[in-house]
Design a protein around this motif. Structure first.
Motif, PDB file in Angstrom:
ATOM      1  N   UNK A  44     -45.822   8.609  -1.986  1.00 36.04           N
ATOM      2  CA  UNK A  44     -45.585   8.183  -3.363  1.00 36.04           C
ATOM      3  C   UNK A  44     -44.166   8.546  -3.781  1.00 36.04           C
ATOM      4  N   UNK A  45     -43.666   7.822  -4.795  1.00 36.18           N
ATOM      5  CA  UNK A  45     -42.289   7.971  -5.253  1.00 36.18           C
ATOM      6  C   UNK A  45     -42.240   8.315  -6.736  1.00 36.18           C
ATOM      7  N   UNK A  46     -41.132   8.942  -7.139  1.00 33.77           N
ATOM      8  CA  UNK A  46     -40.905   9.223  -8.560  1.00 33.77           C
ATOM      9  C   UNK A  46     -40.472   7.964  -9.309  1.00 33.77           C
ATOM     10  N   UNK A  47     -39.940   6.972  -8.591  1.00 37.85           N
ATOM     11  CA  UNK A  47     -39.446   5.758  -9.248  1.00 37.85           C
ATOM     12  C   UNK A  47     -39.820   4.538  -8.425  1.00 37.85           C
ATOM     13  N   UNK A  48     -39.544   3.389  -8.974  1.00 39.65           N
ATOM     14  CA  UNK A  48     -39.864   2.138  -8.301  1.00 39.65           C
ATOM     15  C   UNK A  48     -38.818   1.676  -7.310  1.00 39.65           C
ATOM     16  N   UNK A  49     -37.780   2.431  -7.095  1.00 40.04           N
ATOM     17  CA  UNK A  49     -36.745   2.047  -6.142  1.00 40.04           C
ATOM     18  C   UNK A  49     -35.389   2.585  -6.542  1.00 40.04           C
ATOM     19  N   UNK A  50     -34.386   2.251  -5.766  1.00 41.77           N
ATOM     20  CA  UNK A  50     -33.020   2.716  -6.000  1.00 41.77           C
ATOM     21  C   UNK A  50     -32.565   2.275  -7.380  1.00 41.77           C
ATOM     22  N   UNK A  51     -32.078   3.233  -8.172  1.00 38.03           N
ATOM     23  CA  UNK A  51     -31.653   2.931  -9.541  1.00 38.03           C
ATOM     24  C   UNK A  51     -30.692   4.011 -10.023  1.00 38.03           C
ATOM     25  N   UNK A  52     -30.033   3.737 -11.124  1.00 43.90           N
ATOM     26  CA  UNK A  52     -29.172   4.716 -11.792  1.00 43.90           C
ATOM     27  C   UNK A  52     -29.356   4.578 -13.291  1.00 43.90           C
ATOM     28  N   UNK A  53     -29.376   5.702 -13.980  1.00 47.51           N
ATOM     29  CA  UNK A  53     -29.357   5.710 -15.438  1.00 47.51           C
ATOM     30  C   UNK A  53     -27.884   5.857 -15.833  1.00 47.51           C
ATOM     31  N   UNK A  54     -27.333   4.830 -16.425  1.00 46.67           N
ATOM     32  CA  UNK A  54     -25.917   4.863 -16.784  1.00 46.67           C
ATOM     33  C   UNK A  54     -25.670   5.749 -18.006  1.00 46.67           C
ATOM     34  N   UNK A  55     -26.735   6.032 -18.750  1.00 40.78           N
ATOM     35  CA  UNK A  55     -26.619   6.760 -20.015  1.00 40.78           C
ATOM     36  C   UNK A  55     -27.449   8.043 -20.041  1.00 40.78           C
ATOM     37  N   UNK A  56     -27.836   8.545 -18.855  1.00 47.34           N
ATOM     38  CA  UNK A  56     -28.679   9.736 -18.836  1.00 47.34           C
ATOM     39  C   UNK A  56     -28.440  10.559 -17.573  1.00 47.34           C
ATOM     40  N   UNK A  57     -28.348  11.851 -17.754  1.00 41.55           N
ATOM     41  CA  UNK A  57     -28.283  12.808 -16.651  1.00 41.55           C
ATOM     42  C   UNK A  57     -29.723  13.179 -16.289  1.00 41.55           C
ATOM     43  N   UNK A  58     -30.024  13.276 -14.982  1.00 39.25           N
ATOM     44  CA  UNK A  58     -31.377  13.619 -14.554  1.00 39.25           C
ATOM     45  C   UNK A  58     -31.359  14.851 -13.652  1.00 39.25           C
ATOM     46  N   UNK A  59     -32.349  15.721 -13.854  1.00 35.40           N
ATOM     47  CA  UNK A  59     -32.551  16.884 -13.002  1.00 35.40           C
ATOM     48  C   UNK A  59     -34.014  16.870 -12.561  1.00 35.40           C
ATOM     49  N   UNK A  60     -34.232  17.066 -11.268  1.00 35.00           N
ATOM     50  CA  UNK A  60     -35.575  17.137 -10.715  1.00 35.00           C
ATOM     51  C   UNK A  60     -35.781  18.528 -10.120  1.00 35.00           C
ATOM     52  N   UNK A  61     -36.801  19.233 -10.604  1.00 31.06           N
ATOM     53  CA  UNK A  61     -37.145  20.556 -10.113  1.00 31.06           C
ATOM     54  C   UNK A  61     -38.460  20.431  -9.334  1.00 31.06           C
ATOM     55  N   UNK A  62     -38.433  20.773  -8.056  1.00 22.54           N
ATOM     56  CA  UNK A  62     -39.627  20.688  -7.218  1.00 22.54           C
ATOM     57  C   UNK A  62     -40.379  22.013  -7.311  1.00 22.54           C
ATOM     58  N   UNK A  63     -41.570  21.937  -7.880  1.00 24.36           N
ATOM     59  CA  UNK A  63     -42.413  23.116  -8.054  1.00 24.36           C
ATOM     60  C   UNK A  63     -43.139  23.433  -6.748  1.00 24.36           C
ATOM     61  N   UNK A  64     -43.646  22.390  -6.094  1.00 25.38           N
ATOM     62  CA  UNK A  64     -44.436  22.566  -4.873  1.00 25.38           C
ATOM     63  C   UNK A  64     -44.224  21.361  -3.968  1.00 25.38           C
ATOM     64  N   UNK A  65     -44.240  21.567  -2.671  1.00 20.61           N
ATOM     65  CA  UNK A  65     -44.061  20.478  -1.724  1.00 20.61           C
ATOM     66  C   UNK A  65     -42.593  20.180  -1.501  1.00 20.61           C
TER      67      UNK A  65
END
Length: 154
Positions: A44-65
């Motif tokens: 499974x994926x966090x998103x539907x495919x390759x993309x960029x948010x031109x107006x937003x910074x993103x941070x992903x914190x992996x809790x497990x796995x």
């Protein structure tokens, strides 16, 4: 102060996916930050495919796995207690390529991202930059920011 038990937040599913995604933004009354909880099964994926948010910074914190992020520069495996940041305009997608579930917190600022792009050339004008992902009440489509050409999505 706001407090929420993640199990009390209803999962939010998008068309065609069964990813356990829980929007914590409203539950916590966050005004400037988008917060989402994900439990990803293998493949499974966090998103539907390759993309960029031109107006937003993103941070992903992996809790497990472990979640593997794909970027134009290659793959980046992010494990437990690790985080990865994408500046506005940086393309990425991700997938749980392991045999175990992964738990991820996704943070985005500012809260509302309205300019999401996919790396696709416009067939009408040839602009090689990207097409904008647009969601409307009637569905979703891609649109060229240069010429306005609309590409319907199935």
């Amino acid at each position: 102060m706001e407090h929420v038990d993640i199990e009390d937040v209803e999962p939010r599913f998008f068309a065609g996916e069964d990813v356990d995604r829980r929007a914590l933004t409203d539950a916590l009354n966050a005004t400037d930050l988008a917060i989402n909880y994900y439990r990803l099964e293998p493949e499974q994926s966090l998103s539907g495919g390759m993309h960029a948010h031109m107006d937003q910074e993103e941070v992903f914190y992996v809790v497990d796995g472990t979640v593997t992020f794909q970027t134009p520069d290659g793959e980046h495996a992010v494990g437990p207690d690790e985080a990865i940041r994408f500046a506005p305009g940086e393309y990425q997608t991700s997938e749980n390529q392991s045999d175990d579930d992964a738990v991820v917190l996704a943070l985005g600022a500012p809260k509302g991202s309205t300019d999401v792009r996919v790396p696709m050339e416009c067939r009408e004008c040839g602009d090689a930059d990207s097409l904008q992902f647009v969601m409307t009440s009637d569905g979703q489509h891609l649109e060229c920011p240069e010429c306005g050409n609309v590409v319907e999505m199935d």
